[in-house]
Design an enzyme around this catalytic site. Structure first.
Site, PDB file in Angstrom:
ATOM      1  CB  SER A 143     -19.371  -4.842  12.094  1.00  0.00           C
ATOM      2  OG  SER A 143     -18.117  -5.403  11.795  1.00  0.00           O
ATOM      3  CE1 TYR A 156     -20.706  -8.999  15.240  1.00  0.00           C
ATOM      4  CE2 TYR A 156     -19.167  -8.447  13.488  1.00  0.00           C
ATOM      5  CZ  TYR A 156     -19.837  -8.095  14.639  1.00  0.00           C
ATOM      6  OH  TYR A 156     -19.656  -6.859  15.192  1.00  0.00           O
TER       7      TYR A 156
HETATM    8  P1  NDP Z   1     -19.804  -6.447  24.428  1.00  0.00           P
HETATM    9  O1  NDP Z   1     -19.620  -7.917  24.329  1.00  0.00           O
HETATM   10  O2  NDP Z   1     -19.054  -5.680  25.442  1.00  0.00           O
HETATM   11  O3  NDP Z   1     -21.334  -6.067  24.544  1.00  0.00           O
HETATM   12  C1  NDP Z   1     -22.351  -6.757  23.890  1.00  0.00           C
HETATM   13  C2  NDP Z   1     -23.622  -6.445  24.645  1.00  0.00           C
HETATM   14  O4  NDP Z   1     -24.717  -7.101  23.995  1.00  0.00           O
HETATM   15  C3  NDP Z   1     -23.561  -6.944  26.080  1.00  0.00           C
HETATM   16  O5  NDP Z   1     -24.022  -5.938  26.950  1.00  0.00           O
HETATM   17  C4  NDP Z   1     -24.507  -8.144  26.058  1.00  0.00           C
HETATM   18  O6  NDP Z   1     -25.170  -8.359  27.284  1.00  0.00           O
HETATM   19  C5  NDP Z   1     -25.491  -7.740  24.978  1.00  0.00           C
HETATM   20  N1  NDP Z   1     -26.143  -8.940  24.473  1.00  0.00           N
HETATM   21  C6  NDP Z   1     -25.585  -9.977  23.808  1.00  0.00           C
HETATM   22  N2  NDP Z   1     -26.504 -10.930  23.591  1.00  0.00           N
HETATM   23  C7  NDP Z   1     -27.660 -10.493  24.123  1.00  0.00           C
HETATM   24  C8  NDP Z   1     -28.965 -11.037  24.250  1.00  0.00           C
HETATM   25  N3  NDP Z   1     -29.266 -12.253  23.787  1.00  0.00           N
HETATM   26  N4  NDP Z   1     -29.925 -10.305  24.851  1.00  0.00           N
HETATM   27  C9  NDP Z   1     -29.647  -9.082  25.355  1.00  0.00           C
HETATM   28  N5  NDP Z   1     -28.431  -8.516  25.291  1.00  0.00           N
HETATM   29  C10 NDP Z   1     -27.443  -9.221  24.681  1.00  0.00           C
HETATM   30  O7  NDP Z   1     -19.425  -5.941  22.946  1.00  0.00           O
HETATM   31  P2  NDP Z   1     -19.308  -4.483  22.298  1.00  0.00           P
HETATM   32  O8  NDP Z   1     -19.624  -3.417  23.263  1.00  0.00           O
HETATM   33  O9  NDP Z   1     -18.022  -4.481  21.583  1.00  0.00           O
HETATM   34  O10 NDP Z   1     -20.453  -4.585  21.184  1.00  0.00           O
HETATM   35  C11 NDP Z   1     -21.489  -3.629  21.029  1.00  0.00           C
HETATM   36  C12 NDP Z   1     -21.878  -3.580  19.562  1.00  0.00           C
HETATM   37  O11 NDP Z   1     -20.786  -3.077  18.789  1.00  0.00           O
HETATM   38  C13 NDP Z   1     -22.229  -4.959  18.961  1.00  0.00           C
HETATM   39  O12 NDP Z   1     -23.365  -4.833  18.140  1.00  0.00           O
HETATM   40  C14 NDP Z   1     -20.998  -5.281  18.125  1.00  0.00           C
HETATM   41  O13 NDP Z   1     -21.313  -6.140  17.065  1.00  0.00           O
HETATM   42  C15 NDP Z   1     -20.569  -3.915  17.667  1.00  0.00           C
HETATM   43  N6  NDP Z   1     -19.173  -3.795  17.230  1.00  0.00           N
HETATM   44  C16 NDP Z   1     -18.150  -3.872  18.140  1.00  0.00           C
HETATM   45  C17 NDP Z   1     -16.839  -3.718  17.716  1.00  0.00           C
HETATM   46  C18 NDP Z   1     -15.683  -3.790  18.661  1.00  0.00           C
HETATM   47  O14 NDP Z   1     -14.519  -3.740  18.219  1.00  0.00           O
HETATM   48  N7  NDP Z   1     -15.905  -3.899  19.965  1.00  0.00           N
HETATM   49  C19 NDP Z   1     -16.500  -3.464  16.296  1.00  0.00           C
HETATM   50  C20 NDP Z   1     -17.659  -3.405  15.432  1.00  0.00           C
HETATM   51  C21 NDP Z   1     -18.948  -3.560  15.906  1.00  0.00           C
HETATM   52  P3  NDP Z   1     -24.596  -9.433  28.362  1.00  0.00           P
HETATM   53  O15 NDP Z   1     -23.213  -8.973  28.684  1.00  0.00           O
HETATM   54  O16 NDP Z   1     -25.538  -9.356  29.478  1.00  0.00           O
HETATM   55  O17 NDP Z   1     -24.606 -10.748  27.643  1.00  0.00           O
END
Ligand code: NDP
Length: 243
Positions: A143, A156
């Protein structure tokens, strides 16, 4: 196709960026192992991939409380495929945006467990399978706040900074053995996590997960075979066309 018969694993593949990355990898010929917490979301992603003619299997796993089951997942991949060509450590949690002064210790631990400990542990356990690949690639999703702390983003931001550092260390230790480690900073992307951080924002003004996924395809493929220990911004790849 850029990833013909490559064996790939994406965490957090049931939604957002992970889902879009998984679908793009499958369109390019990869077999995609979809790992994530919620089985129904993984099944929905697998159905979308299957309906589009791609190949995927699911590995439901809670990366906060289920790390003791990682060896089981690794064994299943070993028996079915014998190797792994790509690991995308994408799953992440935002935690609570709050001043450090008021940050609860349990929440701090939870954020670090999902965003740092899980990618470390998963990578370490999968190394024997990554070493069997002719050209393995590991992508850790970070990020902007990993590179510069920001008020209220405490746990975070610190966790993503740790993941940047970890990626550089992995790269230093293993690039000569043919495993490439890089990070991707997606930048603001229209997902549930972004909406949690910025509830008033219109998601239509943001890049989609599908656009952001393109840089992952680049890092997964031979096109980036000289790239290791680097930090890539998805912003620079939104319009990239591989074909
Ligand atoms: P989402 O919330 O859409 O996706 C996050 C995913 O992580 C979900 O599929 C969730 O599964 C999974 N997850 C969370 N906790 C767990 C756990 N304990 N065990 C297994 N799986 C888990 O967010 P994004 O797609 O936006 O995020 C994806 C990545 O991108 C992250 O690392 C985030 O930090 C990073 N990011 C995103 C940005 C943005 O603007 N969107 C900007 C910068 C970085 P479930 O739904 O089943 O809980």
């Amino acid at each position: 196709m850029l990833l013909n018969n490559q064996i790939t694993l994406v965490t957090g593949a049931g939604s957002g960026i992970g889902q879009a990355v998984a679908e793009l990898l499958a369109r390019e010929g990869a077999w995609v192992i979809l790992l994530g917490r919620t089985q129904s979301k993984l099944e929905a992603t697998a159905d979308r991939i299957g309906n589009a003619g791609g190949r995927a299997s699911i590995a439901p796993l809670d990366l906060e409380n289920g790390l003791n089951r990682v060896p089981e997942v690794v064994q299943a991949i070993h028996e079915r495929f014998g190797r792994l060509d790509l690991l995308v450590n994408n799953a992440g949690t935002l935690g609570t945006l709050t001043p450090l002064e008021h940050l609860d210790g349990v929440l701090w631990e939870q954020v670090f467990r999902i965003n740092v400990t899980a990618p470390f542990f998963l990578t370490r356990e999968l190394l024997p399978l990554l070493k069997k690949s002719a050209a393995a690639s590991v992508i850790n999703v970070v990020s902007s706040v990993a590179f510069k702390g920001r008020a209220f983003w405490g746990a975070y931001a610190a966790s993503k900074a740790a993941l940047v550092n970890l990626t550089e260390t992995w790269s230093g230790e293993l690039s000569r053995q043919g495993i490439r480690f890089n990070t991707v900073n997606p930048g603001a992307t229209a997902t549930a996590m972004r909406a949690q951080a910025y509830p008033g924002e219109d998601p239509a003004t943001l890049p989609t997960p599908e656009q952001v996924a393109r840089v992952f395809l680049y890092l997964a493929s031979d096109l980036s075979k000289e790239v290791h220990g680097q930090h890539l911004n998805a912003r620079d790849w939104l319009t990239w066309q591989p074909h």
